[in-house]
Scaffold this active site. Structure first.
Site, PDB file in Angstrom:
ATOM      1  CB  SER A  54     -59.384  -9.038  -4.010  1.00  0.00           C
ATOM      2  OG  SER A  54     -59.917  -8.479  -5.192  1.00  0.00           O
ATOM      3  CD  GLU A  88      -3.004  -0.908   0.058  1.00  0.00           C
ATOM      4  OE1 GLU A  88      -3.163   0.232  -0.444  1.00  0.00           O
ATOM      5  OE2 GLU A  88      -3.611  -1.911  -0.348  1.00  0.00           O
TER       6      GLU A  88
END
Length: 764
Positions: A461, A89
């Site tokens: 419904s 890194e």
């Protein structure tokens, strides 16, 4: 001379360009620095104990907190782990002031040239980005990243920066920080890590999903070996250590359990706990136990997703999620694919893939794992339009397209797309209100909106049973004959405009019993029932089930479920039928304890008593017999037929223009509700119904949840008398109730053959 002259001009232009870039950067720095965010969260970095949410059987469902990790001070982090991170890194970490100038200039020039992402972020810059900035790759964000890096370096020592970074960074599988990652991936303490293991963990920050050794071992191993070489090149390890690390066969921890997808549940629990404990929710190590069973939750999650994906495969293909430029160099291809798919993570069984070659007969693509798949035949049917020669550019599947693939139970691959349609599932125990499973949508990562608790939709419904329940109080019986004939109403009756309602199938079947009318979900029957019952009475009656009057205006459209409900409301309301007439509030949290195990609060299941009764037992019983008929011979007949048990009750629901599909049903010990629809309401399709979309999801869940549950027998309560195969209230026995409604209204009759010939003669 001409060559030298041209070269001079080129060099001058380059320096002028660099000067202009530096000038722009300088101005940007001057403007942006005063607006940098407060960095006190870094200078006062205190890991806090998270809120943890568990199922009733002890499975971890979610964690919430600023620090979801095992904090390890920098002095206790092994030297080999620190060096592995620095090697890959930021090898120059201890020598720079927060910024790698050469790398930043290279990345900036690449950005202006529209090249793909370049490196150059130091550990300090990564820390700035992870704490305060978004991940979008823009020049402006890079400027802020640089400025924050300078600020952080002025406030913290190098060791402090590295300490925060190594405890903060996300490394996949819920692991934040290298100590947690060591436990997750290797099942060991960080202090016991080897060079090879440290190198593997150090490869994760770049892209935890792409370089995950559990799901992508091949790609992860390539990166791990590269990091070992970097450690050797930087003098962190000897050649002997390098050889040992490269030769070591890493052993990974086998996950003890499959992750339970309960993101919506965990978030709901977090909100409830936060309302009680405030900011302490995330710092004092609170543990929350829910009423949900992890096995039930897993089945519900997969059942709903399967239902939504089955629907999605019938829709028009909308096109790939993105297109990426793929290098011709095979060595760079894998890295480019990994980078591209970082922005398109796998979504459960929906795997992201980058297409390498495409034709109408075959597609070859590469998954996040690096594995190649080939899709042919039926697997290409859902994306046929994207493979056509004349497909629009934004729809066409070609090399570089990012697509979705899923594997069938037989191992074949098919291409599909992430559903746009949404759904909700909730199940609860009607006797206690304890929630057994809750799925608030297709994917919590793509939408936090919980459709179970927050989606106010028309129930269609599935609302009819509550109108029928009111009608029973007005003298209706299961044997009452109601005419299924056409109706027309002016604007004053509906509250909006003239209304000529229709049945779903467009047919009118004439007189039928109340039982048959509900089983077949006949709209004309429901409207006539509401008309006869009375709008005001029915509107007040539905509050007994937990509904709010203002959400259901007193118009005849209420008979067809034109009001607004949430799926959780519907589950509680159907629970009143299931438990014999009691309105029991839903319950999600059973116990809250602190980090030492001390119980802070506990919720006990309520004991049903008459103070909780909102519906007479006889009303609930008669309604149960009607809802049982729906699941036996009506629109939900598939329920009893599939589950092969008679104690199944429920009602399908499909709203006007098929914008919402519902199924609400129960067995006396368990209620479950399914809703499917679009967030911005639009038609699901002319042939899509609650019975076709929602019911299969419900059945799949119930098939699991009812295993070993004895068949329940309905026992008629007091106040009823038998009438044939039906039951009626005492006061309406012997013909004292409503015998019929609307029999004087005429049903359209199809013309005879002779009449049809006469009509045709008129047009000759």
């Amino acid at each position: 001379m001409r060559v030298l002259h041209a070269l001079g001009i080129a060099v001058g232009t380059m320096f002028a360009g660099l000067f202009a870039i530096l000038l722009v950067v300088g101005l940007a720095l001057a403007v942006a620095y005063p607006n940098l965010p407060d960095t006190s969260s870094l200078t006062d970095y205190r890991p806090k104990l998270p809120l943890r949410v568990y199922s009733s059987d002890g499975a971890l469902l979610g964690e919430f907190g600023e620090e979801r990790r095992t904090f390890v001070p920098i002095r206790e982090i092994p030297k080999v782990m620190k060096e592995a991170v620095l090697a890959i890194e930021d090898a120059n970490f201890y020598n720079h002031s927060g910024v790698d100038y050469k790398g930043v200039l290279r990345a900036g020039l690449a950005q202006f040239a529209e090249a793909k992402s370049q490196g150059a972020s130091t550990i300090t810059m990564q820390l700035a980005r992870n704490f305060y900035l978004s991940t979008e790759k823009t020049f402006t964000r890079k400027i802020y990243e640089i400025l924050l890096a300078f600020k952080i370096e002025s406030l913290l020592s190098k060791d402090q920066i590295l300490e925060v970074y190594m405890n903060q960074i996300f490394l996949g599988h819920r692991a934040h920080g290298f100590a947690a990652a060591s436990e997750v991936y290797f099942g060991k303490s960080l202090k016991d890590i080897t060079v090879g293991e440290a190198a593997m963990l150090a490869g994760l920050p770049k892209a935890p999903s792409a370089y995950n050794p559990l799901s992508n071992p091949k790609r992860a191993t390539v990166r791990q070996r590269y990091i070992v070489e970097r450690m050797f090149e930087n003098g962190f390890i000897t050649d002997v250590q390098r050889d040992e690390a490269l030769a070591q066969k890493l052993s990974y921890r086998t996950p003890s359990e499959v992750a339970v997808h309960a993101e919506y549940l965990a978030e709901t629990a977090r909100q409830l706990v936060f309302a009680q404990y405030g900011d302490e929710t995330y710092t004092r190590g609170i543990n929350v136990q829910l009423t949900v069973n992890s096995a039930d939750q897993t089945v519900a999650y997969h059942a709903l997703r399967r239902g939504l994906m089955d629907f999605e495969r019938r829709q028009v293909y909308r096109g790939p999620e993105a297109y990426v430029d793929l290098p011709s160099n095979a060595a760079a291809l894998d890295a480019r694919i990994a980078e591209a798919l970082t922005d398109h993570p796998d979504n459960g069984e929906l795997r992201a893939a980058v297409v390498l070659e495409a034709s109408p007969r075959k597609v070859v693509a590469v998954l996040q794992s690096g594995d190649s798949i080939t899709v042919t035949g039926e697997g290409l049917r859902p994306v046929t339009s994207g493979l056509a020669d004349k497909a629009a550019p934004n729809v066409q599947i070609r090399r570089g397209a990012v697509v979705r693939a899923m594997q069938s139970p037989k191992g074949d691959w098919l291409l599909t797309q992430v559903p746009e349609v949404e759904g909700a599932f909730v199940a609860l125990d009607p006797r206690t209100g304890a929630i057994r499973a809750l799925v608030g949508g297709f994917d919590h990562d793509n939408g936090k909106f919980n459709h179970v608790t927050q989606a106010w939709r028309q129930p269609g419904s599935s609302f009819k049973p509550f109108i029928y329940s009111a009608a029973l109080e007005k003298g209706f019986t299961p044997a009452t004959v109601v005419n299924d004939a056409p109706l027309f109403f002016d604007a004053g009756t509906t509250g909006s405009q003239p209304w000529e309602p229709k049945n779903y199938d467009g047919k009118f079947d004439g007189p039928m019993t109340l039982r048959t009318g509900l089983a077949k979900s006949k709209n004309m029957v429901s409207i006539r029932v509401l008309q006869s019952t009375g709008l005001a009475f029915a509107q007040q009656w539905i509050t007994r089930f937990g509904f709010e009057e203002e959400k259901h205006p007193a118009y005849l459209t209420m008979a067809l479920g034109a009001g607004s409900v949430t799926p959780l409301q519907m589950a509680s309301a159907y629970g009143v039928f299931a438990n014999g007439g009691y309105l029991v509030p839903p319950m999600l949290i059973s116990k809250i304890s602190d980090s030492r195990g001390r119980v802070l609060s506990e919720t006990r299941a309520p004991v049903l008593d008459e103070s909780m009764r909102t519906l007479e037992a006889r009303n609930a019983f008669v309604m149960d017999t009607l809802l049982q008929e729906v699941a036996r011979s009506g629109t939900a007949a598939r329920a009893q037929a599939t589950l092969k048990r008679p104690d199944i009750f429920g009602k399908t629901g499909t709203t006007n223009d098929s914008m919402d599909a519902w199924f609400a049903g129960f067995q006396p010990t368990l209620v479950a509700v399914v809703w499917i629809g679009y967030d911005n309401p639009r038609k699901l399709g002319s042939k899509e119904t609650g019975g076709g979309l929602a019911l299969p999801v419900w059945i799949e869940f119930m098939a699991h949840a009812l295993k070993g549950v004895p068949v329940a027998q309905l026992e008629p309560p007091e106040g009823l008398q038998p009438m044939g195969t039906d039951w009626v209230f005492d006061e309406f026995a012997g013909g004292q109730g409503v015998a019929s409604v609307g029999l004087d209204d005429k049903v359209p009759v199809a013309p005879s053959a002779e009449e049809r010939r006469s009509i045709l003669d008129l047009f000759r």
